[in-house]
Write a protein that holds these residues in place. Structure first.
Motif, mmCIF file in Angstrom:
data_model
loop_
_atom_site.group_PDB
_atom_site.id
_atom_site.type_symbol
_atom_site.label_atom_id
_atom_site.label_comp_id
_atom_site.label_asym_id
_atom_site.label_seq_id
_atom_site.Cartn_x
_atom_site.Cartn_y
_atom_site.Cartn_z
ATOM 1 N N THR A 68 0.829 -1.208 0.000
ATOM 2 C CA THR A 68 0.000 0.000 0.000
ATOM 3 C C THR A 68 0.861 1.255 0.000
ATOM 4 O OG1 THR A 68 -1.839 -1.105 1.122
ATOM 5 C CG2 THR A 68 -1.718 1.298 1.297
ATOM 6 N N VAL A 71 2.777 1.702 -3.073
ATOM 7 C CA VAL A 71 1.860 1.695 -4.221
ATOM 8 C C VAL A 71 2.248 0.607 -5.227
ATOM 9 C CG1 VAL A 71 1.099 4.075 -3.991
ATOM 10 C CG2 VAL A 71 3.117 3.629 -5.329
ATOM 11 N N GLY A 73 0.652 -2.593 -5.369
ATOM 12 C CA GLY A 73 -0.537 -3.212 -5.919
ATOM 13 C C GLY A 73 -0.601 -4.721 -5.815
ATOM 14 N N THR A 95 -2.226 4.572 0.058
ATOM 15 C CA THR A 95 -1.779 4.780 -1.319
ATOM 16 C C THR A 95 -1.587 6.267 -1.619
ATOM 17 O OG1 THR A 95 -4.066 4.801 -2.131
ATOM 18 C CG2 THR A 95 -2.907 2.693 -2.141
ATOM 19 N N GLN A 96 -2.434 7.113 -1.039
ATOM 20 C CA GLN A 96 -2.280 8.556 -1.259
ATOM 21 C C GLN A 96 -0.993 9.069 -0.626
ATOM 22 O OE1 GLN A 96 -5.003 10.318 -3.183
ATOM 23 N NE2 GLN A 96 -4.870 8.120 -3.527
ATOM 24 N N ALA A 99 2.039 7.785 -2.610
ATOM 25 C CA ALA A 99 2.192 8.398 -3.926
ATOM 26 C C ALA A 99 2.944 9.716 -3.884
ATOM 27 C CB ALA A 99 0.821 8.615 -4.573
ATOM 28 N N MET A 196 -6.409 4.553 -7.518
ATOM 29 C CA MET A 196 -5.538 3.420 -7.799
ATOM 30 C C MET A 196 -4.908 3.510 -9.185
ATOM 31 S SD MET A 196 -5.479 1.829 -5.035
ATOM 32 C CE MET A 196 -6.298 2.654 -3.670
ATOM 33 N N THR A 199 -2.224 6.705 -8.832
ATOM 34 C CA THR A 199 -1.084 6.310 -8.001
ATOM 35 C C THR A 199 -0.387 5.065 -8.544
ATOM 36 O OG1 THR A 199 -2.470 4.954 -6.531
ATOM 37 C CG2 THR A 199 -2.155 7.271 -5.929
ATOM 38 N N THR A 201 -1.302 2.005 -8.504
ATOM 39 C CA THR A 201 -1.347 0.909 -7.534
ATOM 40 C C THR A 201 -2.007 -0.326 -8.118
ATOM 41 O OG1 THR A 201 -1.496 2.526 -5.741
ATOM 42 C CG2 THR A 201 -2.026 0.254 -5.209
ATOM 43 N N THR A 336 4.594 8.278 -9.577
ATOM 44 C CA THR A 336 4.026 7.189 -8.786
ATOM 45 C C THR A 336 4.427 5.831 -9.346
ATOM 46 O OG1 THR A 336 1.995 7.298 -10.096
ATOM 47 C CG2 THR A 336 2.051 8.578 -8.073
ATOM 48 N N THR A 416 7.058 -1.942 -8.574
ATOM 49 C CA THR A 416 5.779 -1.558 -7.968
ATOM 50 C C THR A 416 4.672 -1.520 -9.012
ATOM 51 O OG1 THR A 416 6.153 0.849 -8.168
ATOM 52 C CG2 THR A 416 6.967 -0.224 -6.185
#
Length: 472
Positions: A68, A71, A73, A95-96, A99, A196, A199, A201, A336, A416
């Motif tokens: 997370t 990021v 995934g 995730t925010q 990022a 998602m 970022t 993710t 990201t 990532t």
């Protein structure tokens, strides 16, 4: 007396933080990132984070927290059903935060602690946009962002997260409503998918994931746009927002990033069309238009997006290998996306072309690239390759799966990306710990990690005699 002591502690703590950050901004950023992972591991392991109300296994909680914050995934649980509403909110928040980037996040925390964005914080943020500052201080105007513009960059980071994700979510909402979800759930799913994608993710909040939108090309295109905007990098977004209609004012970094990203994307689409149609397990029965769109979607997601419409484990071996290469390169610097970054790859290619032509300098778009940039690119590439090689060897000890699947998932973790052949979810706890380390090293960045491990840069006031070894 007690009052004076209580008032002096915040001041002492702030001075300690600023002093530590100024001595080694990269180590401070690593400390911040590791602390965040520890906090989110604790939160995700608690009963309130799971839908069942039970405590999550430490290995799964740690892996989910790293994936997370980094990021990445990748997941070992079903993201749509395993977490409670609060657990999903924790993942969304993570995730925010992740990022924002390692050094950019440290800069913002430093600004909060000190109450201002001072010179030290600006230097730390500038290091994130141009890793060369970690080694040799300010560089010439080939950089993407100048020191005086860092405040604007940080504002761009925050505005990018809010504005871009909100716009994409609003455009996604009709598609989610059309899929049959209630209004409240549709709003949540729209923001979740938007976040998602931007970022990079790749988590999905609904049962079935993207399969529910497999025929909705509007929704899938918005996913691709979000991944593109997130993977080109904040310095590129910042530069384009200021000089969109005047490419002559774009820095060398912006030009190299955009051109290399486009070449790799088109090359990926063509490669998928040439390599995969023979594999009836994945693209069987698709017309030319649908096949081309699927190839474009895969080529975009291989940059670090992580979403997929096909079973990755069913892809042909040659397609998996080509995807490995795209994932390893990744996206733009200070983005990201993960990987060694497209600028690193471009510099290495330009150096090889210059050597083949017998030129002593590396040139691009009417500019000369300094030799220290080449040395840094080589270091980043070697460090990334070493991380992937060691990670793949260790993970292969914990599974009987084919090595091509092991290599794919390890590169996906390092870069990532978030795509998986299905191997990651079957790994034992020891394998998950190895994958967590690979994700951490991939997200933190090879340059930042190398600078953090280095005690200091030692000046050399003499030069030894030259002697040429045989190379090649």
């Amino acid at each position: 007396m007690a009052t004076e002591r209580s008032q002096s502690f915040p001041t002492q703590f702030r001075e300690w933080v600023e002093g530590f950050a100024s001595r080694s901004p990269s180590r401070f950023a690593l400390l911040v990132f590791a602390t965040l992972i520890a906090v989110f591991t604790f939160l995700l392991s608690q009963p309130f984070a799971s839908a069942s109300g039970k405590t999550t296994n430490f290995a799964d909680a740690l892996f989910s927290a790293v994936s997370t914050i980094c990021v990445a995934g990748l997941s070992t649980v079903d993201m749509a059903t395993y977490w409670s509403p609060l657990g999903n909110a924790i993942v969304f928040t993570g995730t925010q935060v992740g990022a924002l980037g390692v050094l950019t996040l440290a800069s913002i925390l430093g600004a909060i602690i000190s109450g201002r964005l001072g010179l030290r914080a600006r230097l730390m943020a500038a290091s994130d946009t141009n890793p060369l500052r970690l080694h040799s201080g300010p560089v010439s105007e080939g950089q993407a962002i100048r020191l005086g513009e860092v405040g604007g960059l940080l504002a761009t980071v925050a505005l990018s997260l809010v504005i871009i994700e909100s716009v994409i979510a609003a455009l996604m909402l009709p598609s989610v409503l059309a899929a049959g979800y209630p209004l409240g759930e549709s709003i949540w799913f729209s923001f979740y998918y938007s976040a998602m994608s931007f970022t990079n993710t790749g988590f999905t909040p609904n049962v079935g994931g993207l399969e529910m939108f497999a025929g909705d090309y509007w929704f899938l295109t918005l996913i691709m746009v979000g991944v593109l905007l997130g993977s080109v990098g904040f310095p590129v977004i910042y530069a384009l927002s200021r000089n969109l209609k005047n490419p002559r004012k774009w820095s060398l970094h912006v030009k190299i990033t955009l051109v290399t990203w486009a070449i790799l994307w088109v090359g990926g689409v063509i490669a998928y069309l040439l390599l995969e149609p023979e594999n009836s397990l994945v693209f069987a029965g698709m017309g030319p238009g649908e096949l081309t769109y699927q190839a474009a979607f895969l080529s975009t997601m291989a940059r670090s997006g992580g979403f997929n419409l096909v079973d990755i484990g069913q892809l042909d071996s040659s397609t998996l290998l080509m995807t490995d290469m795209l994932m390893f390169i990744g996206g733009g610097s200070a983005s990201t996306a993960g990987g060694i970054k497209v600028t690193t790859f471009a510099v290495l290619i330009l150096a090889a072309l210059s050597e083949a032509r017998g030129r002593s300098s590396i040139e691009a778009f009417g500019r000369t690239i300094p030799q220290d940039v080449l040395r840094l690119a080589v270091s980043v590439g070697l460090w990334g390759a070493t991380t992937v090689a060691v990670g793949a060897l260790l993970v292969s000890e914990f599974t009987d799966a084919a090595f091509e699947y092991v290599l794919f998932d390890v590169i996906s973790a390092f870069a990532t990306v978030g795509m998986s052949t299905g191997l990651t979810a079957t790994l034992p706890d020891e394998g998950l710990y190895v994958m967590s380390i690979v994700m951490f090293m991939g997200r933190v960045g090879t340059v930042t990690l190398a600078a953090a491990l280095a005690a200091s840069q030692v000046g050399q006031f003499f030069r030894r005699p030259e002697e040429r070894p045989i190379v090649g």
